[in-house]
Design a protein around this motif. Structure first.
Motif, PDB file in Angstrom:
ATOM      1  N   VAL A  30      23.238  -7.831  32.775  1.00  0.00           N
ATOM      2  CA  VAL A  30      22.763  -7.055  31.627  1.00  0.00           C
ATOM      3  C   VAL A  30      23.519  -5.731  31.546  1.00  0.00           C
ATOM      4  CG1 VAL A  30      20.774  -5.822  30.673  1.00  0.00           C
ATOM      5  CG2 VAL A  30      20.486  -8.131  31.607  1.00  0.00           C
TER       6      VAL A  30
ATOM      7  N   VAL B  60      24.980  -9.171  28.764  1.00  0.00           N
ATOM      8  CA  VAL B  60      23.824 -10.048  28.553  1.00  0.00           C
ATOM      9  C   VAL B  60      22.736  -9.196  27.896  1.00  0.00           C
ATOM     10  CG1 VAL B  60      22.112 -11.551  29.624  1.00  0.00           C
ATOM     11  CG2 VAL B  60      24.453 -11.487  30.506  1.00  0.00           C
ATOM     12  N   ALA B  61      22.745  -9.182  26.565  1.00  0.00           N
ATOM     13  CA  ALA B  61      21.896  -8.231  25.836  1.00  0.00           C
ATOM     14  C   ALA B  61      21.014  -8.881  24.781  1.00  0.00           C
ATOM     15  CB  ALA B  61      22.780  -7.172  25.167  1.00  0.00           C
ATOM     16  N   THR B  62      21.084 -10.193  24.626  1.00  0.00           N
ATOM     17  CA  THR B  62      20.280 -10.875  23.610  1.00  0.00           C
ATOM     18  C   THR B  62      19.646 -12.122  24.218  1.00  0.00           C
ATOM     19  OG1 THR B  62      22.071 -12.321  22.843  1.00  0.00           O
ATOM     20  CG2 THR B  62      21.918 -10.128  21.831  1.00  0.00           C
ATOM     21  N   GLU B  63      18.690 -12.672  23.499  1.00  0.00           N
ATOM     22  CA  GLU B  63      18.045 -13.911  23.942  1.00  0.00           C
ATOM     23  C   GLU B  63      19.068 -15.036  24.092  1.00  0.00           C
ATOM     24  OE1 GLU B  63      15.148 -17.366  22.085  1.00  0.00           O
ATOM     25  OE2 GLU B  63      14.956 -15.321  21.311  1.00  0.00           O
TER      26      GLU B  63
ATOM     27  N   ALA C 138      21.328 -14.459  27.173  1.00  0.00           N
ATOM     28  CA  ALA C 138      20.555 -14.641  28.400  1.00  0.00           C
ATOM     29  C   ALA C 138      20.257 -16.117  28.641  1.00  0.00           C
ATOM     30  CB  ALA C 138      19.254 -13.839  28.331  1.00  0.00           C
TER      31      ALA C 138
ATOM     32  N   ALA D   1      14.461 -11.793  33.098  1.00  0.00           N
ATOM     33  CA  ALA D   1      15.102 -11.545  31.799  1.00  0.00           C
ATOM     34  C   ALA D   1      14.196 -10.724  30.883  1.00  0.00           C
ATOM     35  CB  ALA D   1      15.465 -12.872  31.134  1.00  0.00           C
TER      36      ALA D   1
ATOM     37  N   VAL E 163      16.509  -7.454  30.143  1.00  0.00           N
ATOM     38  CA  VAL E 163      17.352  -7.488  28.934  1.00  0.00           C
ATOM     39  C   VAL E 163      17.025  -6.341  27.969  1.00  0.00           C
ATOM     40  CG1 VAL E 163      18.036  -8.881  26.942  1.00  0.00           C
ATOM     41  CG2 VAL E 163      17.908  -9.936  29.206  1.00  0.00           C
TER      42      VAL E 163
END
Length: 232
Positions: free
Chosen positions: A39, A44-47, A50, A171, A175
């Motif tokens: 992250v 790794v910043a969105t559903e 992730a 997550a 996130v």
């Protein structure tokens, strides 16, 4: 429902559910298995991202490593093949590519062994043998699962789903994501888990691997990450 599921004794089914539970006191909730570093450093910043990250981790690392070790460890424990167990445990220790990932394997292994010591029906001789070999979590889980009447595939389903739940919770926090997004990711992982397990069941010693350079690099970076919630 399959015949195997219909004939699995209730006590064994409940044991597998128990072993898969995030409430099992082994400390799994305190590790993100590098997701937190991903992250921070790998976008790794969105559903969607992730979900892709965790699905790749399931197939590229869990299936080819820990799940394969457990698949081989359960019959070894049931046969009291301690040299084989030692070999599997040594492999896990030698293939943890950062101090944090090794710490997680060792700490969760010790914690699960402590849980087994206070658990009805546990094999005291096997627990003592496991304690002597600096147990890793996959090997300790194989021991716990071997005490049930469940087949190896069902034991792997329990382990993989427990892993998936812990990772989704990581997550949500790192996130971050909402609960509905977490459930969608968990649904995707659940769909992919059976295929990952089929691969793990087929792997021989020469095919088992833990080669994941991006995970190793991010894990090493996480050791000095300025702000963090998780231990890995």
């Amino acid at each position: 429902m399959t015949q195997a599921a219909e004939t699995l004794p209730a006590a064994s089914l409940l044991q597998l559910i128990w072993l898969a539970s995030p409430a099992l006191p082994v400390g799994g909730f305190s590790y993100s298995e590098v997701l937190e570093a991903a992250v921070d450093r790998a976008g790794v910043a969105t559903e969607s991202i992730a979900s892709d990250w965790l699905t790749d981790q399931l197939h590229l690392t869990l299936a080819r490593g820990d799940l394969a070790v457990i698949a081989q460890g359960i019959p070894a424990w049931r046969a009291s093949d301690l040299p084989r167990i030692q070999q599997l445990n040594d492999w896990v220790l030698q293939t943890r590519e950062s101090s944090e990932l090794r710490l997680q394997a060792e700490q969760m292994g010790r914690s699960l062994l402590d849980w087994l010591r206070n658990h009805d029906g546990a094999n005291a001789d096997h627990i003592a043998a496991c304690a002597r070999m600096q147990p890793t979590y996959p090997v300790a889980f194989a021991l716990a699962a071997s005490q049930t009447a469940a087949g190896v595939r069902d034991c792997l389903l329990a382990y993989a789903f427990g892993w998936a739940e812990n990772m989704v919770q990581a997550a949500l926090k790192s996130v971050p994501l909402g609960q509905s997004a977490g459930q969608r990711i968990l649904a995707r992982l659940s769909r992919d888990i059976p295929a990952a397990i089929e691969l793990a069941l087929q792997l021989q010693d020469s095919e088992r691997q833990a080669f994941s350079p991006m995970l190793a690099i991010l894990s090493a970076q996480h050791e000095t990450q300025y702000s963090r919630l998780f231990r890995s």
